[in-house]
Enzyme design. Structure first.
Site, PDB file in Angstrom:
ATOM      1  N   CYS A 153      17.159  18.729  42.862  1.00  0.00           N
ATOM      2  CA  CYS A 153      16.319  19.182  44.034  1.00  0.00           C
ATOM      3  C   CYS A 153      14.875  18.492  43.622  1.00  0.00           C
ATOM      4  O   CYS A 153      13.936  19.142  43.441  1.00  0.00           O
ATOM      5  CB  CYS A 153      16.210  20.432  44.042  1.00  0.00           C
ATOM      6  SG  CYS A 153      17.792  21.381  44.077  1.00  0.00           S
ATOM      7  N   PRO A 157       8.945  16.762  45.412  1.00  0.00           N
ATOM      8  CA  PRO A 157       8.349  15.689  45.848  1.00  0.00           C
ATOM      9  C   PRO A 157       8.110  14.609  44.761  1.00  0.00           C
ATOM     10  O   PRO A 157       7.728  13.533  45.066  1.00  0.00           O
ATOM     11  CB  PRO A 157       6.828  16.125  46.169  1.00  0.00           C
ATOM     12  CG  PRO A 157       6.506  17.213  45.436  1.00  0.00           C
ATOM     13  CD  PRO A 157       8.129  17.956  45.219  1.00  0.00           C
ATOM     14  N   CYS A 190       9.579  28.213  40.964  1.00  0.00           N
ATOM     15  CA  CYS A 190       8.232  28.903  41.124  1.00  0.00           C
ATOM     16  C   CYS A 190       8.260  30.243  41.545  1.00  0.00           C
ATOM     17  O   CYS A 190       7.409  30.662  42.388  1.00  0.00           O
ATOM     18  CB  CYS A 190       7.416  27.749  41.743  1.00  0.00           C
ATOM     19  SG  CYS A 190       8.086  27.219  43.230  1.00  0.00           S
TER      20      CYS A 190
END
Length: 699
Positions: free
Chosen positions: A163, A166, A300
């Site tokens: 994944c 960015p 996160c």
């Protein structure tokens, strides 16, 4: 809210978030009850969550230029800042992150407001923006740098980033592959995947800055990313990865300091909705991991439902095939809390459950057994969940983060039991497709990509290229590709031998967004000088080891002339370079600087630039930001005014100029769009894969 807190809240509001109050009673109640924060530290934890995140930068480590950039930062910018006062307030100089190797990562608390008040800080800011755009500095949240460091990457590793958008972690992985700059084609590669087609292009932008022939960007749902094949010794085998980064979509409550809207949107149901997806992605990851390989799982989020619960479920299903690695000694200086072995679930209405047996059947679709800690105490102890690492914001002024390192000791048990590709297994209420059947025709969504077409060894384009540049006999022609089946080839790209193998054997299985580094571009003016293809700066470090002619060795003074003068005459070069240039005919050239260890005042890293030898003059074909970068390394003061260094269109020699000038203008436009958010730890794109920003959550 106390007076001081209210005042701070007022001061810290950022554009677009003026109405968001940094309070969420459910969040506070939930995390107090979970006991993740040490006794007596909860208020400090909450205070830290309300403070803006320091900006952090990382010097990209695979280029030998990294040491030069660090030297430039420390000697030129940080020293000046240390003595600086703005409005009577002493500026706190940037500090290195104690746990990141070789002082390659720094953080600063400077706000945009302060930067605008000081020309010296504005100059520092421009340096950061420009170096970021040319790929020498990465704007990246501190905790986001941790997972790649724990993967222990070597240059031969086959790596999957599941994944990836960015792309700041992907960039770290690429750098680690290229730790040895003398090896143009490491045996390893990075396949970077993301489910979101648009975010894949963010990923391409990040990766392109690093000019690597060993990166491929693909677009798939990570929970069912296809099994790839590679050919070895004439047989097709399944591709198993040596290292996998599994940085899953999450609720993102560790990013509240940066993503302020999480304060308003946070609820426990976010984690409950994401747990199943996170587990499916992690399962798909370990299936594709080679025995002996490492997979790093990270979020996160601070929530055990997204963290330890996923790891515990994975370990339980693995039946001993996986184990948690002890990474406690891997990052000295990093403060972290050990993973927990007990946690509870709470609904958004405030109802608590400690065990699956307490959950009413009406809640069984929302709450699953894998969300709870294992009930068998011996099994739980054997998992060593304390080896997981949770980073709390108040310990080192960072975001919140969770990371766990898994090592694969044996094939996954369901792969052994169910060897057929179509086999399905239901465990813990979750349905796993062990190897999704390849679709007869791949469904393309988003933008339709041009094909990747490999050249043959006898392709006519090589005839003139071979003689013009005197290519080595071992030049890997088969690794060269173009993006069109028909018509003239406009650009030529190169990939490593291993990525070529992946591309050729999986065209029906995967959707490739981008791969390869540009090494030559067509230049119709060049035909009259012997070759229709000029060298591209992006691929010069990959290509140069194979080139044996059209090379001019230049000095520091020569490079200054080439990068600051619009179109210098050959006579402007120093005697040695001038003599070399006179012997070379018109057309594309390599300008090569070799460091002198006896002169430490000069850059101690090799520099290679593409150039053009005109009739009476010479010029460098280098995009504007790279121009700035090399000039700074040579000690030339570069400060962008309204006109901007290198923005003027050059007159004089016209050979091969149009396309390069266009590329420079595009580079300048991209740089002007780049903005370094020093107030909120800004990055290129949102680093957190929160539910709102990732399509994967809706699947």
């Amino acid at each position: 809210m106390g007076k001081r807190s209210r005042q701070r809240q007022k001061n810290q509001n950022t554009a677009g978030y003026a109405d968001i109050v940094k309070e969420n009673k459910l969040f506070e109640h939930y995390y107090k009850e979970q006991g993740l924060v040490p006794d007596g530290e909860f208020e400090e934890f909450m205070e830290a969550m309300r403070e803006p995140l320091p900006a952090t930068i990382r010097i990209t480590g695979y280029k030998s230029h990294a040491k030069e950039i660090l030297h430039c930062l420390k000697e030129k910018y940080f020293k000046d800042i240390q003595e600086l006062e703005v409005d009577g307030q002493k500026i706190e100089a940037p500090q290195p992150l104690s746990w990141y190797p070789d002082e390659q990562a720094w953080h600063t608390n400077m706000s945009r407001k302060i930067i605008r008040k000081s020309p010296l800080l504005e100059k520092f800011h421009q340096f950061l923006v420009s170096e970021t755009e040319s790929g020498n500095i990465s704007r990246q949240e501190a905790v986001s740098m941790i997972p790649p460091l724990l993967m222990k990457i070597e240059s031969h590793h086959k790596i999957l980033d599941m994944c990836a958008a960015p792309g700041s972690k992907t960039a770290q992985l690429i750098e680690m592959l290229h730790a040895d700059m003398d090896v143009p084609f490491p045996e390893g590669f990075v396949i970077a995947n993301d489910v979101d087609n648009k975010r894949c292009y963010l990923l391409v932008h990040q990766a392109k800055r690093l000019n690597s022939p060993c990166i491929m960007v693909v677009n798939h749902d990570a929970s069912c990313i296809p099994t790839l094949q590679i050919e070895s010794d004439g047989r097709k085998n399944v591709l198993f990865y040596d290292r996998i980064l599994c940085d899953v979509p999450c609720s993102g409550d560790g990013t509240m300091r940066k993503n302020i809207d999480v304060w308003k949107k946070w609820t426990t149901s976010n984690s409950l909705h994401l747990h199943g997806l996170q587990l499916r992605i992690a399962v798909r990851g370990v299936e594709q991991l080679a025995v002996g390989g490492r997979m790093v799982y990270s979020t996160c989020s601070l929530n055990p439902v997204e963290d330890e619960a996923v790891i515990a479920a994975l370990l339980e299903k693995s039946e001993g095939a996986l184990e948690l690695a002890d990474s406690s000694a891997d990052l000295p200086g990093l403060k972290w809390m050990p993973g927990v072995t007990s946690w509870k679930l709470m609904t958004k209405e405030g109802q608590w459950y400690s065990d699956w047996s307490e959950v009413p059947s009406s809640r069984h679709t929302q709450i699953r057994p894998t969300m709870f800690p294992p009930t068998d105490k011996d099994k739980l102890a054997g998992m060593h969940l304390e080896r997981c690492m949770r980073i709390l914001p108040h310990h080192q002024n960072t975001g919140g983060f969770f990371v766990a390192v898994l090592v694969k000791k044996a094939p996954m048990p369901w792969n052994k039991r169910y060897p057929k590709p179509s086999a399905l297994r239901v465990t813990g209420g979750l349905l796993f497709s062990l190897r999704p059947p390849p679709s007869k025709k791949m469904k393309l969504f988003g933008y339709k990509e041009n094909p990747f077409v490999f050249l043959t060894e006898d392709d006519p384009v090589f005839t003139t290229i071979q003689s013009f540049y005197d290519l080595s006999p071992d030049f890997p022609k088969l690794n060269v590709l173009t993006r069109t089946h028909e018509g003239k080839k406009r650009h030529l790209y190169m990939v490593s031998k291993e990525l070529r193998n992946v591309l050729l054997n999986n065209t029906e299985r995967m959707k490739v967004i981008n791969t390869g580094v540009k090494v030559w571009s067509r230049n119709s003016d060049g035909e009259e000088f012997g070759c229709a293809f000029r060298l591209a700066q992006e691929g010069i470090y990959t290509l140069q080891p194979y080139i044996h002619s059209r090379i001019i060795t230049v000095s520091v003074e020569d490079i200054k002339v080439l990068l600051t003068q619009e179109n210098p005459y050959l006579s402007k070069l120093e005697e040695d370079a001038h003599a070399q240039a006179k012997k070379i005919g018109m057309g594309s050239i390599v300008l090569k600087y070799i460091p002198n260890p006896n002169n430490p005042a000069e850059p101690q890293c090799p520099i290679q630039l593409c150039g053009w030898r005109g009739k009476t003059s010479i010029r460098a074909f280098v995009p504007r930001n790279e121009r700035f970068h090399y000039l700074r390394m040579l000690g030339v003061e570069v400060f962008r005014d309204k006109q901007g260094v290198g923005q003027k269109r050059r007159d004089g020699d016209k050979e091969g100029e149009g396309e390069e000038a266009k590329e420079e203008e595009e580079g300048a436009a991209a740089e002007n769009e780049a903005e370094l958010d020093l107030e909120n730890g800004g990055e290129n794109g949102s680093e957190s894969k929160t539910a709102s920003s990732n399509q994967e959550t809706s699947r």
